[in-house]
Design an enzyme around this catalytic site. Structure first.
Site, PDB file in Angstrom:
ATOM      1  CE  LYS A 200      -6.369  -2.263 -20.879  1.00 60.10           C
ATOM      2  NZ  LYS A 200      -6.836  -2.287 -22.367  1.00 60.10           N
ATOM      3  NE  ARG A 210      -2.794  -8.160 -24.184  1.00 65.36           N
ATOM      4  CZ  ARG A 210      -1.813  -7.997 -23.617  1.00 65.36           C
ATOM      5  NH1 ARG A 210      -0.525  -8.838 -22.920  1.00 65.36           N
ATOM      6  NH2 ARG A 210      -1.909  -6.494 -22.690  1.00 65.36           N
ATOM      7  CE  LYS A 223      -1.822  -4.755 -25.260  1.00 60.65           C
ATOM      8  NZ  LYS A 223      -2.722  -4.720 -25.788  1.00 60.65           N
ATOM      9  CD  GLU A 239      -3.859   7.105 -15.483  1.00 60.19           C
ATOM     10  OE1 GLU A 239      -4.682   7.433 -16.421  1.00 60.19           O
ATOM     11  OE2 GLU A 239      -3.181   6.456 -16.310  1.00 60.19           O
ATOM     12  CE  LYS A 254      -9.227  -4.234 -19.615  1.00 60.37           C
ATOM     13  NZ  LYS A 254      -8.735  -3.985 -21.192  1.00 60.37           N
ATOM     14  CB  SER A 280     -10.775 -12.624 -21.278  1.00 55.71           C
ATOM     15  OG  SER A 280      -9.060 -12.449 -21.221  1.00 55.71           O
ATOM     16  CE1 TYR A 319     -14.908 -11.749 -23.413  1.00 53.32           C
ATOM     17  CE2 TYR A 319     -14.307 -11.352 -21.203  1.00 53.32           C
ATOM     18  CZ  TYR A 319     -14.133 -11.201 -22.219  1.00 53.32           C
ATOM     19  OH  TYR A 319     -13.280  -9.905 -22.600  1.00 53.32           O
TER      20      TYR A 319
HETATM   21  C1  PBG Z   1      -7.596  -3.568 -25.754  1.00 51.39           C
HETATM   22  C2  PBG Z   1      -8.497  -4.654 -24.621  1.00 51.39           C
HETATM   23  C3  PBG Z   1      -7.722  -5.428 -23.761  1.00 51.39           C
HETATM   24  C4  PBG Z   1      -8.908  -5.656 -23.172  1.00 51.39           C
HETATM   25  C5  PBG Z   1     -10.094  -5.410 -23.495  1.00 51.39           C
HETATM   26  N1  PBG Z   1      -9.363  -4.126 -24.608  1.00 51.39           N
HETATM   27  C6  PBG Z   1      -6.312  -6.155 -24.000  1.00 51.39           C
HETATM   28  C7  PBG Z   1      -5.284  -5.541 -23.428  1.00 51.39           C
HETATM   29  O1  PBG Z   1      -5.287  -4.111 -23.509  1.00 51.39           O
HETATM   30  O2  PBG Z   1      -4.070  -6.445 -24.075  1.00 51.39           O
HETATM   31  C8  PBG Z   1      -9.073  -7.181 -22.717  1.00 51.39           C
HETATM   32  C9  PBG Z   1     -10.061  -8.022 -21.480  1.00 51.39           C
HETATM   33  C10 PBG Z   1     -10.211  -9.347 -21.856  1.00 51.39           C
HETATM   34  O3  PBG Z   1      -8.945  -9.694 -21.104  1.00 51.39           O
HETATM   35  O4  PBG Z   1     -11.353  -9.879 -21.183  1.00 51.39           O
HETATM   36  N2  PBG Z   1      -6.779  -2.077 -25.459  1.00 51.39           N
END
Ligand code: PBG
Length: 331
Positions: A200, A210, A223, A239, A254, A280, A319
């Site tokens: 990720k 968010r 992050k 990982e 992701k 998203s 989505y």
């Molecule tokens: C939470 C999480 C996130 C997403 C899925 N689980 C956001 C983040 O890490 O800040 C993002 C999913 C998306 O953008 O569709 N840890």
């Protein structure tokens, strides 16, 4: 590989008719490949739009069955649930995450009862529950690893006890997969699966998510001390290797489209069930262009999802899942 020469070899011959195109097609997309992420919210009669994700809604529990019914009818295999925690229930430690009656757990019980055949995936991270919007605990301004893992395992257990079938840690703490596996096994939950968000990235493409969760405004800093550097791919393989050694049943990469190279590498190297998350921001980009009439909706959706399969993904969190399933049905 034998490579013919023009004019004996003409690659356009196989493209000439639909029947040969179908026969030589190397990759297919089916409804079995789709996982639908949904946003659930407190209250009754609530169904609000996410501004940056046109067509995506936040839905309260009384509307959840109706919201999910089309996915069930279309035989989409699984849902990924994301709870929206109001600011007054958030705190520094994400205490709400461990409440057996929190929104996530209530949603899981309801969905298991209404749609027992649909798989439920639970995101394990503290960000929906913390007042600072980070995925773990903060000590002296730093997201600390081992204390966060100690909490995340309880969160995972809470979700599994409520009926979540697949625990999906998205927090990127080191060692969390092993600790969660041990914790589940110690409770006899040996069949609860783990889909690790193994790779990720610290990505700009999570912005609209968010917004949907209401954690964007809360988030202090970024992050980058736990999510991966977008510049790295060898590290992605490390990982995945660690998470598999710790007991992950499936791994995820992701975001999706900007990281197709990573999906391909992971699948080729490990040959394990590998999932992609079309996040998203990818959805928002495509929808913006679709709504402007700049891209053809149906073709864009299906082509984007097919590209994940071609790269080697076994399935995609998207989505567009319901839209795509409908399009696939139409043929
Ligand atoms: C939470 C999480 C996130 C997403 C899925 N689980 C956001 C983040 O890490 O800040 C993002 C999913 C998306 O953008 O569709 N840890």
């Amino acid at each position: 590989m034998t490579i013919g020469r023009f004019p004996n070899t003409r690659l356009r011959r196989n493209r000439r008719d639909s029947f040969t195109r179908r026969l030589v097609r190397e990759t297919t997309l089916t409804t079995d490949d789709l996982i639908w992420p949904i946003f659930i919210t407190e209250g009754t009669g609530v169904e609000t739009d996410v501004a940056s994700m046109p067509g995506v809604k936040r839905v309260s529990l009384d509307r959840l069955a109706a919201h999910v019914a089309p996915a069930a009818e279309l035989d989409i295999p699984a849902l990924a649930l994301f709870p929206i925690t109001p600011p007054e229930l958030r705190d520094e430690k994400g205490t709400e995450a461990m409440d057996p009656d929190n929104l996530m757990c209530r949603a899981a019980r309801l969905l298991k009862q209404e749609f027992p055949e649909i798989g439920l995936i639970g995101d394990v991270a503290l960000d929906p529950y913390t007042s600072h919007g980070h995925d773990g605990l903060i000590v002296d301004g730093y997201v600390v690893n081992d204390p966060s893992v100690a909490v995340l395992k309880d969160l995972a257990l809470n979700q599994a006890a409520a009926g979540i079938d697949i625990i999906a840690p998205s927090d990127m703490m080191d060692g969390r997969i092993g600790t969660i596996r041990e914790t589940l096994d110690a409770q006899g939950m040996v069949d609860t699966r783990i889909m690790s968000y193994a790779v990720k990235y610290a990505s700009a493409f999570y912005g609209p998510f968010r917004d949907a969760l209401g954690s964007g405004g809360l988030l202090k800093g970024d992050k980058k001390t736990y999510q991966m550097d977008p510049a790295n791919s060898e590290e992605a393989l490390r990982e995945v290797a660690l998470d598999l050694a710790e007991g992950a049943d499936m791994v995820m990469v992701k975001p999706g489209m900007p990281y197709l190279d990573i999906i391909q590498k992971v699948r080729e190297k490990f040959a394990v069930p590998t999932f992609a998350y079309q996040v998203s921001g990818e959805y928002a980009m495509m929808m913006a262009a679709i709504q402007n009439g700049w891209l053809d909706r149906d073709r864009t959706i299906l082509e984007s999802l097919l590209s994940f399969k071609r790269a080697g993904a076994n399935g995609i969190l998207t989505y567009f899942a319901v839209d795509a399933a409908r399009l696939l049905l139409k043929g």
